[in-house]
Design an enzyme around this catalytic site. Structure first.
Site, PDB file in Angstrom:
ATOM      1  CG  ASP A  66      -0.603 -10.165 -33.948  1.00 42.39           C
ATOM      2  OD1 ASP A  66      -1.602  -9.479 -33.674  1.00 42.39           O
ATOM      3  OD2 ASP A  66       0.483  -9.668 -34.310  1.00 42.39           O
ATOM      4  CG  ASN A  93      -9.634 -10.047 -22.981  1.00 42.83           C
ATOM      5  OD1 ASN A  93     -10.191  -9.229 -22.234  1.00 42.83           O
ATOM      6  ND2 ASN A  93      -8.329 -10.286 -22.890  1.00 42.83           N
ATOM      7  CE1 TYR A 166     -10.110   0.445 -25.315  1.00 38.22           C
ATOM      8  CE2 TYR A 166     -11.601   1.827 -24.036  1.00 38.22           C
ATOM      9  CZ  TYR A 166     -11.015   0.602 -24.270  1.00 38.22           C
ATOM     10  OH  TYR A 166     -11.322  -0.467 -23.461  1.00 38.22           O
ATOM     11  CE  LYS A 170     -12.497  -2.091 -26.307  1.00 36.84           C
ATOM     12  NZ  LYS A 170     -12.287  -3.550 -26.457  1.00 36.84           N
ATOM     13  CB  THR A 201      -5.849  -4.086 -16.876  1.00 36.80           C
ATOM     14  OG1 THR A 201      -6.238  -2.898 -17.588  1.00 36.80           O
ATOM     15  CG2 THR A 201      -7.098  -4.800 -16.375  1.00 36.80           C
TER      16      THR A 201
END
Length: 252
Positions: A66, A93, A166, A170, A201
């Site tokens: 984790d 990833n 998000y 990134k 996904t």
């Protein structure tokens, strides 16, 4: 068992891009041994069995990990060190998305724990094992949504896409990549930021899979092929940069 093979550790490997990448790399060469790092042991076991049933050339194994838990990271690193003594390729990833238009402090912490703090701490914890490799590589799976260049361009097709937390995470991962590239050159480690593209996904929820498909998303297998190209050395000329599938390169 696999000490003579190329040891490849992939986080978030039980689903989506991580799952497809695990298979693509295992199928590509009998010399590849894939450590499928998964937060949920049961889901990881199911994913491992599914890929092993396909009988790829290479081998796969499960690693409980984790990335948002320092104790879990420490235990995983200890196991990899004991079993293999090195890591040849690290693919950061694992990721989560935050949809809140105006993220709270708690929202930001949740997203940054997995998308930024996790890759930072995990990579640092694996540093001695990467240094033990003859040809170490680190691939940080980021997103075009983390490009400040794209975010500042009203003509870009992602300009109106929200997901502030998000995007921020990134962008931070991209900076981590640039810092790692600078710092890791001294021991010959190659580092890239890789955007897997708009693919199908569960990142934004299973309920949006059909929406993604209807809006032109590709199979996540295309992302896996992009990562395979990096691992096989086909994008070595672009080391230290922000790259994507199909030979593309993105602005930071």
């Amino acid at each position: 068992m696999a000490s003579d093979k190329q040891i490849i550790l992939i986080t978030g490997a039980n689903n989506g891009i991580g799952f497809d990448t695990s298979y693509a790399l295992a199928a590509a060469s009998p010399n590849n041994h894939i450590l499928m790092a998964c937060r949920n042991h049961a889901k990881g076991e199911a994913a491992l069995k599914e890929l092993q049933a396909r009988k790829p050339q290479g081998t796969l194994d499960l690693l409980d990990l984790d990335v948002s838990d320092d104790d879990s990271i420490a235990a995983a690193v200890k196991k990899v060190e004991a079993d293999f003594g090195r890591v040849d390729v690290l693919i950061n990833n694992a990721g989560v998305v935050g949809k809140t238009p105006s993220p709270t402090r708690a929202d930001l912490r949740t997203v940054f724990e997995t998308n930024v703090f996790g890759p930072t701490v995990l990579t640092q914890s694996l540093l001695s094992l990467l240094q033990a490799s003859k040809s170490p590589k680190v691939i940080n799976v980021t997103s075009g949504l983390g490009s400040i260049g794209f975010r500042s361009d009203p003509s870009h097709d992602t300009y109106h896409v929200p997901y502030t937390s998000y995007r921020m995470s990134k962008a931070a991962l991209n900076m981590l990549t640039a810092c790692q590239y600078y710092e890791f050159q001294k021991f010959g480690c190659k580092v890239w930021a890789f955007c897997p593209g708009f693919v199908i996904t569960d990142l934004t929820g299973k309920e949006e899979r059909q929406w993604r498909k209807d809006n032109g998303a590709d199979s996540s297998e295309t992302s896996a092929q992009g990562i395979l190209e990096i691992v096989e050395g086909k994008r070595d000329a672009e080391v230290g940069t922000f790259i994507a599938r199909y030979g593309q390169q993105y602005p930071w």
